[in-house]
Write an enzyme that holds these catalytic residues in place. Structure first.
Site, PDB file in Angstrom:
ATOM      1  N   HIS A 250       0.799  -1.245   0.000  1.00  0.00           N
ATOM      2  CA  HIS A 250       0.000   0.000   0.000  1.00  0.00           C
ATOM      3  C   HIS A 250       0.833   1.296   0.000  1.00  0.00           C
ATOM      4  O   HIS A 250       0.994   1.931  -1.021  1.00  0.00           O
ATOM      5  CB  HIS A 250      -0.942   0.047   1.199  1.00  0.00           C
TER       6      HIS A 250
HETATM    7  C1  BDR Z   1      -4.042   1.676   4.205  1.00  0.00           C
HETATM    8  O1  BDR Z   1      -4.609   1.411   5.489  1.00  0.00           O
HETATM    9  C2  BDR Z   1      -3.589   1.145   6.429  1.00  0.00           C
HETATM   10  O2  BDR Z   1      -3.859  -0.039   7.121  1.00  0.00           O
HETATM   11  C3  BDR Z   1      -2.313   1.021   5.657  1.00  0.00           C
HETATM   12  O3  BDR Z   1      -1.213   1.534   6.385  1.00  0.00           O
HETATM   13  C4  BDR Z   1      -2.547   1.816   4.402  1.00  0.00           C
HETATM   14  O4  BDR Z   1      -2.220   3.175   4.590  1.00  0.00           O
HETATM   15  C5  BDR Z   1      -4.435   0.587   3.249  1.00  0.00           C
HETATM   16  O5  BDR Z   1      -5.823   0.547   3.095  1.00  0.00           O
END
Ligand code: BDR
Ligand code: CA
Length: 331
Positions: A250
């Protein structure tokens, strides 16, 4: 050959395993200079996010200013942090931490952002990878912020890919939909790096073992540990991720976009966030600008957002490996 100076970045984050991965990618990248780390609630409480940012910074031998910011969403009630995804400590439940002397910058994350933007007009890129309360508060403090910042890149949202916090909502937007809609309608040069692309890039734990074995350094050992915990969560959820014992990167995709935008296919559209009801947290893009829909809220006064829709996943993985294997850590 003349090379461009590194891009000055404020990193707004809720570390968080993939946040830690993204921080280390940014610190290792020669084209990126992290000039501040602003923290928010999200994957952990804001207090823990600030502790983690200071710790990751110290482990990597850096003393970049770290601030503490938004502790809760603007309007909706605060939910407990997802300890099953990132660990109760946000870094995969580290067995121990070494001591360091790094202290927080006393300013709030929003105040720090405004001060830095005013001091460096047009020079700072804001990379935000958590809920967007800090950015929303900074906009309220300084309505000229869109002109003062060079660019804003967020990891958050989804257009075509199913959500990860609800059937339609991505977690960062879900965590503070009102702040997110404020950010999407503010009028800066805004790029959204959402689940449409982050779900295409699956990173095996073995890659982080290789990086840790190469550096033999506490920073990359910590990252390897954290990614192992995070990969257990994703592997339990998705068979194709379990097949390589991997995870989604992500947040690191926001920095890969910054450094190598040619790896992404983008679309321009007006993006709004549903703030209530079953669709709460959904990022909705008006993809047909030629159609004049009758509802309020989609007019040409709503600024355009550049949305990443496709990504060259193998090239991103190769880039991540090259950057994190480079000699970026000192002892
Ligand atoms: C996002 O949500 C968080 O859990 C992660 O760090 C990322 O920024 C992904 O959906
Ligand atoms: Ca994050």
């Amino acid at each position: 050959m003349i090379t461009a100076p590194p891009r000055k970045v404020i990193y707004d984050t809720d570390p968080g395993v993939d946040d830690a991965m993204a921080l280390y990618y940014a610190l290792a990248h020669p084209a990126i200079e992290v000039v501040g780390i602003t923290t928010t609630f999200g994957n952990v409480t804001v207090e823990q996010a600030a502790v983690n940012a200071l710790y990751l910074n110290a482990l990597a031998g850096r003393s970049i200013p770290v601030t503490q910011g938004a502790a809760a969403p603007l309007v909706k009630p605060l939910e407990p942090p997802p300890a099953h995804i990132h660990g109760a400590d946000g870094l995969g439940n580290l067995p121990a931490r070494t001591l360091h002397r790094h202290q927080l910058d006393p300013r709030s994350s929003a105040r720090f952002t405004v001060d830095m933007a005013r001091a460096n007009p047009g020079e700072i890129t804001l990379v935000a990878v958590g809920p967007l309360g800090n950015l929303s508060q900074a906009l309220t403090l300084e309505p000229q912020l869109p002109e003062l910042l060079h660019e804003v890149i967020i990891m958050g949202g989804s257009i075509l890919e199913p959500g990860n916090a609800s059937p339609v909502a991505e977690a960062n937007i879900w965590n503070d939909p009102h702040a997110a809609d404020h950010v999407f309608t503010a009028g800066w040069a805004l790029t959204m790096v959402g689940l449409d692309v982050t779900h295409q890039v699956i990173l095996p734990v073995s890659l982080f073992k290789k990086i840790a074995d190469h550096h033999r350094h506490p920073a990359t050992d910590t990252l390897h540990h954290a990614v192992g915990f995070y990969a257990n969560f994703y592997s339990a959820l998705y068979p194709h991720v379990a097949a390589i014992h991997g995870c989604f990167g992500h947040d690191v995709l926001a920095f890969i976009y910054l450094a190598s935008p040619e790896l992404f296919t983008v679309e321009m559209g007006r993006v709004r966030v549903a703030t209530q009801g079953l669709a709460q947290g959904q990022t909705i893009m008006k993809r047909k600008d030629s159609i004049d829909y009758p509802q309020n809220g989609w007019g040409s006064d709503i600024p355009l957002t550049q949305v990443c829709m496709k990504v060259q996943a193998e090239a991103c993985k190769a880039d991540l490996e090259k950057i994190l294997m480079s000699p970026w850590l000192t002892r």
